[in-house]
Design an enzyme around this catalytic site. Sequence first.
Site, short mmCIF file in Angstrom:
data_model
loop_
_atom_site.label_atom_id
_atom_site.label_comp_id
_atom_site.label_asym_id
_atom_site.label_seq_id
_atom_site.Cartn_x
_atom_site.Cartn_y
_atom_site.Cartn_z
N LEU A 28 0.84 -1.20 0.00
CA LEU A 28 0.00 0.00 0.00
C LEU A 28 0.87 1.25 0.00
O LEU A 28 0.49 2.28 0.52
CB LEU A 28 -0.92 0.01 1.24
CG LEU A 28 -2.15 -0.90 1.19
CD1 LEU A 28 -2.95 -0.80 2.48
CD2 LEU A 28 -3.06 -0.57 0.00
N GLY A 75 6.32 -1.48 -11.91
CA GLY A 75 7.05 -1.99 -13.07
C GLY A 75 7.59 -3.37 -12.77
O GLY A 75 7.02 -4.11 -11.97
N CYS A 135 7.25 -8.80 -13.82
CA CYS A 135 6.04 -9.61 -13.60
C CYS A 135 4.73 -8.86 -13.73
O CYS A 135 3.88 -9.23 -14.54
CB CYS A 135 6.11 -10.26 -12.22
SG CYS A 135 7.36 -11.52 -12.11
N LYS A 150 3.61 -7.57 -17.28
CA LYS A 150 3.47 -8.68 -18.23
C LYS A 150 2.31 -9.61 -17.82
O LYS A 150 1.48 -10.00 -18.65
CB LYS A 150 4.80 -9.45 -18.24
CG LYS A 150 4.85 -10.69 -19.10
CD LYS A 150 6.29 -11.15 -19.29
CE LYS A 150 6.89 -11.82 -18.09
NZ LYS A 150 6.60 -13.23 -17.89
N LYS A 201 12.54 -0.66 -9.01
CA LYS A 201 12.41 -0.50 -7.56
C LYS A 201 13.83 -0.64 -6.98
O LYS A 201 14.79 -0.84 -7.74
CB LYS A 201 11.47 -1.57 -6.97
CG LYS A 201 12.00 -2.99 -7.13
CD LYS A 201 11.18 -3.99 -6.32
CE LYS A 201 11.83 -5.35 -6.35
NZ LYS A 201 11.17 -6.34 -5.52
C1 UDX Z 1 6.56 -9.30 -7.97
C2 UDX Z 1 5.79 -10.13 -6.93
O1 UDX Z 1 5.82 -9.43 -5.67
C3 UDX Z 1 6.39 -11.51 -6.79
O2 UDX Z 1 5.60 -12.27 -5.88
C4 UDX Z 1 6.38 -12.18 -8.16
O3 UDX Z 1 6.97 -13.46 -8.11
C5 UDX Z 1 7.14 -11.32 -9.18
O4 UDX Z 1 6.56 -10.00 -9.20
P1 UDX Z 1 8.86 -7.97 -8.07
O5 UDX Z 1 8.43 -7.59 -9.46
O6 UDX Z 1 10.25 -8.43 -7.83
O7 UDX Z 1 7.89 -9.11 -7.49
O8 UDX Z 1 8.68 -6.67 -7.17
P2 UDX Z 1 7.65 -6.12 -6.09
O9 UDX Z 1 8.38 -5.86 -4.84
O10 UDX Z 1 6.42 -6.91 -6.01
O11 UDX Z 1 7.29 -4.69 -6.75
C6 UDX Z 1 6.68 -4.59 -8.03
C7 UDX Z 1 6.40 -3.14 -8.36
O12 UDX Z 1 5.42 -2.60 -7.48
C8 UDX Z 1 7.62 -2.24 -8.23
O13 UDX Z 1 7.61 -1.29 -9.27
C9 UDX Z 1 7.42 -1.57 -6.87
O14 UDX Z 1 8.07 -0.34 -6.77
C10 UDX Z 1 5.91 -1.42 -6.86
N1 UDX Z 1 5.33 -1.31 -5.51
C11 UDX Z 1 5.38 -2.38 -4.67
C12 UDX Z 1 4.72 -0.13 -5.13
O15 UDX Z 1 4.69 0.85 -5.88
N2 UDX Z 1 4.14 -0.06 -3.89
C13 UDX Z 1 4.15 -1.11 -3.03
O16 UDX Z 1 3.59 -0.98 -1.92
C14 UDX Z 1 4.78 -2.30 -3.43
#
Ligand code: UDX
Length: 437
Positions: free
Chosen positions: A254, A261, A264, A267, A324
């Site tokens: 949240l 981005g 995962c 896509k 991130k």
């Molecule tokens: C994600 C899933 O969390 C994971 O379970 C799956 O296997 C692969 O995709 P990942 O892409 O490594 O993992 O990163 P994640 O930490 O989930 O963040 C994804 C995106 O959401 C990032 O751009 C991050 O900055 C954004 N994000 C995440 C937010 O903007 N706010 C948040 O509270 C959490």
Amino acid sequence: MNICFIGSGYVGLVSGVLFSDFGNLVYCVDKDKKKIANLENGKIPIYEPGLEELVIKNFKAKKIKFTTDLIKSIRQSQIIFIAVGTPSSKDGSSADLSGVFNVARIISKNINSYKIIVTKSTVPLGTGDKIESILKLNNSSKKFDVVSNPEFLREGDAIRDFRFPDRVVIGTNNPDKVIPIMKSLYAPIINKGAKFLVVERRAAELIKYASNAFLATKITFINEIANLCEKTSINIDDIALGIGSDARIGSRFLRAGPAYGGSCFPKDTKALVKTARNLNIDLSLVSNVIKSNDKRSSLILSKILKILKNKKNQKIGFLGVTFKANTDDMRDSSSLKIIPGLIKNGYNVSYYDPTGKKDIFNQYNSSLEYIDNLSDLVTKSDLVVIHTEWDEFKSINFIELKKNKKLIIFDLRNLYDPKSFLNKKIKYFSIGRPFNV
Ligand code: UDX
């Protein structure tokens, strides 16, 4: 147990090395000879905290082998994980499975004893059924089982996520035979308390997509509420705390920020909508999440342009450009839209990233400079945009670094307390909090 990972990319390498750390003999296979040679020399192709040490330790202990010999690895393993890439298809709306099916054809010709073939790559609903038919071309169905075992690893936290997952999901249509074997493979994790869920194979495939679509929705929801907070001078952090304290909602994912981005969420949400559309199901909610997230980078760009008030001589410095923190991954990073947008509008941009210069930006050489040092970047900039949440960005002494000049900060990750900049010749903007553009 002897196991093999076909595809030594992110998922294959992290999972492979951790299974070897649990005492299995693991073959990590890849067709990229250079990658395999580098791995044998302890050189890791990705940035993942803690991974290099684990690779070196288990390679020295001869518990992990890096090889291009796919056939030998298949023949010597009881469990074969398919962990090859499933990039977006050409039109961007679904996953390209040619790599997965290619591997299935090779496995099909090399089943020399009972084997469990596991899809670890994120594959659309029904892919396991297709793999099964390929294997059946050359083998009786008693010689193999096809299982779906999706991974939920986050880049940057992958080792912890592997060791302490919220759940392990096994999708199989032959649980009596498969589950005792998969359970013993995952025993070190289950014994530490992870939930072990056994479902039908296609359900496991859908769990992965539905999880990522839900998380993407959660982030997009808080980002849209942040837009509302900005108009009403309400603090989004208070809202996230207030709603997240409801156990039914949960406090994680949240954090309002730039567009989500990574490899995962963008896509997988698109592939899920495509799968549903093919079945005449309208996933309108997920479709709108995709649209909202696509719009978010233009929204952030327009906010930066508003801050700059058309003063083209203002120098803009980006802190972090990956999607991130704690990763070197640029895939679908919002910086790939925002930085070119600023350049198109006539601004000069520089950036610093803890994981170094990014080749993908080479095309903008004359308008985009890489500065190999956080302090220099802040000192040289009139506007600093904090794009990712690395620890080293969380306690910067802006007052000392800006010298005597004015400085504007646009903090896209809400790392600082807005009040701490009052009366400091620093204008501070953030996401969804009072004092905003
Ligand atoms: C994600 C899933 O969390 C994971 O379970 C799956 O296997 C692969 O995709 P990942 O892409 O490594 O993992 O990163 P994640 O930490 O989930 O963040 C994804 C995106 O959401 C990032 O751009 C991050 O900055 C954004 N994000 C995440 C937010 O903007 N706010 C948040 O509270 C959490």
